[in-house]
Design a protein around this motif. Structure first.
Motif, mmCIF file in Angstrom:
data_model
loop_
_atom_site.group_PDB
_atom_site.id
_atom_site.type_symbol
_atom_site.label_atom_id
_atom_site.label_comp_id
_atom_site.label_asym_id
_atom_site.label_seq_id
_atom_site.Cartn_x
_atom_site.Cartn_y
_atom_site.Cartn_z
ATOM 1 N N ASP A 56 0.893 -1.147 0.314
ATOM 2 C CA ASP A 56 0.339 0.446 0.100
ATOM 3 C C ASP A 56 0.446 1.766 -0.012
ATOM 4 O O ASP A 56 1.893 1.144 0.701
ATOM 5 N N THR A 57 0.696 2.352 -0.848
ATOM 6 C CA THR A 57 1.351 3.712 -0.896
ATOM 7 C C THR A 57 1.273 4.455 0.056
ATOM 8 O O THR A 57 -1.383 4.919 0.245
ATOM 9 N N ARG A 75 -4.036 15.198 -6.518
ATOM 10 C CA ARG A 75 -5.231 13.808 -7.861
ATOM 11 C C ARG A 75 -3.954 13.106 -8.570
ATOM 12 O O ARG A 75 -3.771 11.540 -8.551
ATOM 13 N N ILE A 76 -3.121 14.068 -9.303
ATOM 14 C CA ILE A 76 -1.919 12.896 -10.389
ATOM 15 C C ILE A 76 -1.028 12.413 -9.529
ATOM 16 O O ILE A 76 -0.819 11.449 -10.102
ATOM 17 N N GLY A 87 -0.376 4.658 -8.853
ATOM 18 C CA GLY A 87 -0.676 3.532 -8.831
ATOM 19 C C GLY A 87 0.491 2.426 -10.485
ATOM 20 O O GLY A 87 -0.305 1.217 -10.579
ATOM 21 N N MET A 88 0.843 3.833 -10.358
ATOM 22 C CA MET A 88 1.626 2.663 -11.684
ATOM 23 C C MET A 88 2.518 2.137 -11.639
ATOM 24 O O MET A 88 3.856 2.355 -10.578
ATOM 25 N N LYS A 89 3.257 1.309 -12.296
ATOM 26 C CA LYS A 89 4.450 0.430 -12.079
ATOM 27 C C LYS A 89 5.961 0.525 -12.960
ATOM 28 O O LYS A 89 7.031 0.494 -13.045
ATOM 29 N N VAL A 137 9.027 15.889 -5.124
ATOM 30 C CA VAL A 137 8.166 16.668 -4.306
ATOM 31 C C VAL A 137 6.960 15.457 -4.489
ATOM 32 O O VAL A 137 5.673 15.096 -3.695
ATOM 33 N N PHE A 138 7.605 14.179 -5.229
ATOM 34 C CA PHE A 138 6.642 13.001 -6.038
ATOM 35 C C PHE A 138 7.638 12.098 -6.054
ATOM 36 O O PHE A 138 8.527 11.843 -6.651
ATOM 37 N N ALA A 139 7.288 10.578 -5.485
ATOM 38 C CA ALA A 139 7.819 9.403 -6.099
ATOM 39 C C ALA A 139 7.875 8.372 -5.849
ATOM 40 O O ALA A 139 6.557 8.063 -4.348
ATOM 41 N N ASN A 140 7.173 7.369 -6.602
ATOM 42 C CA ASN A 140 6.426 6.187 -6.749
ATOM 43 C C ASN A 140 7.034 4.914 -6.025
ATOM 44 O O ASN A 140 8.454 5.039 -5.892
ATOM 45 N N SER A 141 5.987 4.212 -5.768
ATOM 46 C CA SER A 141 6.423 3.058 -4.738
ATOM 47 C C SER A 141 7.769 2.455 -6.379
ATOM 48 O O SER A 141 8.917 2.028 -5.576
#
Length: 221
Positions: free
Chosen positions: A26-27, A49-50, A56-58, A74-78
């Motif tokens: 979970d993020t 929202r963006i 959720g992207m791989k 300011v953002f980095a995904n898993s």
């Protein structure tokens, strides 16, 4: 095969925590960044929202803010965490140069810096270093994401891209030993070009999806 590593700096020591199956976990967006604690920069509901879409992207994705000093993350995904070994919550407010090392091409960095300063798209293959010091080639595609005419965030899509490292290893180690070494290298060059084109197209598709989300948000206003 010997793996080249770089000394682990303080940032890497603090941020590196091995995580298993990090893409599936979970993020928690609030810990990644909807709010930059260090610079007290709040992000709009549309921008958040963006971030949720990108989380959720791989594909390993980061967003940086060119309106802040030193264009910090300011953002980095898993998926970015999984690729690099860095925990996103430790990196917010930092410039992406923490991935660089002694073998990073300064000319490529200058090209990236020029694009960032002008909020323009660019691609580069650069040597980066994971949190544990392991060296890898990173195919970086930067795309500007405009929320308004005067508001832009820079999206970075990263992909491990080691075709060049393998090709140069063959050229150094086997070129004089095998008659078909030249054909092997040509085949690798062709595979490298096709893979690069596919990954750049992937970055374009991600950027298009993000932009479509922004358009849908504006249509609802």
């Amino acid at each position: 095969m010997n793996v080249q590593t770089a000394p682990i700096n303080d940032k890497r020591k603090k941020a590196y925590q091995p995580v298993a199956n990090i893409i599936q976990r979970d993020t928690h967006l609030e810990t990644l960044t909807a709010f930059d604690q260090n610079r007290q920069a709040a992000y709009s509901e549309g921008e958040t929202r963006i971030f949720n879409v990108a989380s959720g992207m791989k594909v390993p994705i980061t967003f940086s803010d060119p309106t802040l000093p030193d264009c910090p993350l300011v953002f980095a995904n898993s998926a970015f965490e999984y690729l690099t070994g860095f925990r996103s919550s430790m990196l917010m407010g930092s410039n992406c140069r923490f991935l660089q090392g002694e073998d990073t091409d300064r000319d490529e960095i200058a090209k990236i810096r020029n694009a960032v300063e002008r909020c323009r798209a660019t691609e580069a293959i650069i040597v980066n270093y994971k949190a544990n010091g392991m060296r890898f080639q990173n195919l970086l595609a930067i795309r500007p994401i405009w929320f308004f005419p005067d508001r832009c965030l820079l999206m970075g899509c990263q992909n491990e891209f080691n075709f060049g490292l393998r090709r140069r290893q063959i050229e150094r180690s086997y070129y004089s030993q095998f008659e078909n070494a030249a054909q092997m290298c040509m085949k690798l060059r062709d595979q490298e070009a096709k893979a690069r084109q596919a990954l750049v197209m992937q970055a374009e598709a991600v950027a298009a999806r993000i932009r479509n989300c922004i358009l849908r948000q504006k249509a609802r206003l």
